[in-house]
Design an enzyme around this catalytic site. Structure first.
Site, PDB file in Angstrom:
ATOM      1  N   THR A 171       0.842  -1.214   0.000  1.00 36.71           N
ATOM      2  CA  THR A 171       0.000   0.000   0.000  1.00 36.71           C
ATOM      3  C   THR A 171       0.870   1.255   0.000  1.00 36.71           C
ATOM      4  O   THR A 171       0.525   2.262  -0.608  1.00 36.71           O
ATOM      5  CB  THR A 171      -0.958   0.038   1.217  1.00 36.71           C
ATOM      6  OG1 THR A 171      -0.199   0.137   2.430  1.00 36.71           O
ATOM      7  CG2 THR A 171      -1.838  -1.200   1.267  1.00 36.71           C
ATOM      8  N   TYR A 172       2.007   1.174   0.682  1.00 42.98           N
ATOM      9  CA  TYR A 172       2.932   2.313   0.744  1.00 42.98           C
ATOM     10  C   TYR A 172       3.625   2.506  -0.612  1.00 42.98           C
ATOM     11  O   TYR A 172       3.697   3.624  -1.144  1.00 42.98           O
ATOM     12  CB  TYR A 172       3.953   2.048   1.857  1.00 42.98           C
ATOM     13  CG  TYR A 172       5.009   3.101   2.040  1.00 42.98           C
ATOM     14  CD1 TYR A 172       4.686   4.384   2.483  1.00 42.98           C
ATOM     15  CD2 TYR A 172       6.348   2.812   1.791  1.00 42.98           C
ATOM     16  CE1 TYR A 172       5.674   5.346   2.667  1.00 42.98           C
ATOM     17  CE2 TYR A 172       7.342   3.763   1.978  1.00 42.98           C
ATOM     18  CZ  TYR A 172       6.994   5.025   2.409  1.00 42.98           C
ATOM     19  OH  TYR A 172       7.982   5.973   2.588  1.00 42.98           O
ATOM     20  N   ALA A 173       4.107   1.398  -1.184  1.00 43.10           N
ATOM     21  CA  ALA A 173       4.809   1.461  -2.476  1.00 43.10           C
ATOM     22  C   ALA A 173       3.888   2.037  -3.555  1.00 43.10           C
ATOM     23  O   ALA A 173       4.285   2.915  -4.325  1.00 43.10           O
ATOM     24  CB  ALA A 173       5.288   0.068  -2.872  1.00 43.10           C
TER      25      ALA A 173
END
Ligand SMILES: NC(=O)c1ccc[n+]([C@@H]2O[C@H](COP(=O)([O-])OP(=O)(O)OC[C@H]3O[C@@H](n4cnc5c(N)ncnc54)[C@H](O)[C@@H]3O)[C@@H](O)[C@H]2O)c1
Length: 249
Positions: free
Chosen positions: A151-153
């Protein structure tokens, strides 16, 4: 001083890298609106900065679109305009893809991608008046596709895409949009390094310059450069402030 008479909004300004940017911007003569959801950390920072420049703290949750408009309005009311927007705040949780939940997507995209997008839109009319500069934040986790960080990437790579699009759309308005991808030893990472010294050493071993960056002396100067006229012929770029970990060609 490179930012004399410039007003800046710095989100996540009470956090690790954010504090370094706030201190450096003040030292370069900028007027600064520190934005953070963490009221206690913000109050502590402002007490430490007492007498070190023109600075206000705005305690708001940037994942709410309404807040982003209020942040710009409050800054302009206090300082009379806006020249620089630094979208540095981002919250996320790590998990393998098969254990990733909708809540994790919402957290990362709402505090990272959408907050960046909404703040850029809220700031646009003011930045158009001053021919200002936007600096957004990416991560090597997105470029490399690091495990457990889906989700961060994804949120970080979306921020780079938004930045390139805005760089093209808003060049005619004199607004430049660039991205910094840092690696820095923040208090959060320092704590983690003590709990997992071997994993930390692996991170250090992957950095050609052999150390994590310092928020104030390694990362913030790159943000100052992108905020200043020194970078007036640059837009839509990602600058790696990561000790040489990733090379973009
Ligand atoms: N530290 C690193 O090595 C590293 C590496 C790659 C990318 N980055 C990126 O650099 C930026 C700064 O990272 P950091 O390590 O200083 O993070 P940090 O977690 O130390 O600080 C983030 C700050 O953002 C604030 N924040 C979180 N959610 C918010 C919300 N909804 N509204 C307002 N404020 C909110 C937090 O309270 C905190 O003060 C982030 O975009 C991060 O993804 C950092």
């Amino acid at each position: 001083m490179q930012l004399q008479n410039k007003t800046a909004i710095i989100t996540g300004g009470a956090g690790g890298i954010g504090q370094g940017i706030v201190r450096r911007f003040l030292a370069e003569g900028a007027k600064v609106a520190v934005v953070d959801i963490d009221q206690a950390q913000g109050d502590k920072l402002l007490a430490e900065l007492d007498g070190q420049g023109d600075v206000i703290f705005i305690a708001k949750d940037i994942s709410k679109e309404e807040s982003t408009k209020e942040i710009v309005a409050e800054t302009v009311e206090r300082f009379g305009g806006l020249d620089v927007l630094v979208n540095n705040a981002h919250a996320s949780k790590q998990a393998p893809i098969m254990e990733t939940t909708q809540e994790m997507w919402d957290l990362s995209f709402n505090t990272g991608t959408m907050a960046t997008f909404h703040l850029m839109r809220a700031a646009y009319p003011e930045l158009k008046k001053t021919r200002g500069s936007i600096i957004n934040f990416a991560s090597g986790a997105g470029m490399k596709g690091l495990p457990n960080q889906v989700t961060y990437a994804a949120a970080k790579e979306a921020i780079r895409a938004i930045s390139r699009t805005a760089a093209n759309e808003w060049a005619k308005d004199g607004i430049r949009v660039n991205v910094v991808s840092p690696i820095a030893l923040t208090p959060g990472i320092a704590q983690w390094s003590q709990a997992f010294p071997e994993a930390f050493q692996e991170v250090v071993d992957g950095i050609p310059l052999g150390r994590l960056g310092d928020p104030e002396t390694d990362i913030a100067p790159i943000v100052v450069f992108l905020a200043s006229e020194q970078s007036q012929y640059m837009t839509g770029q990602t600058l790696m402030a990561d000790g040489g970990s990733i090379k973009i060609y």
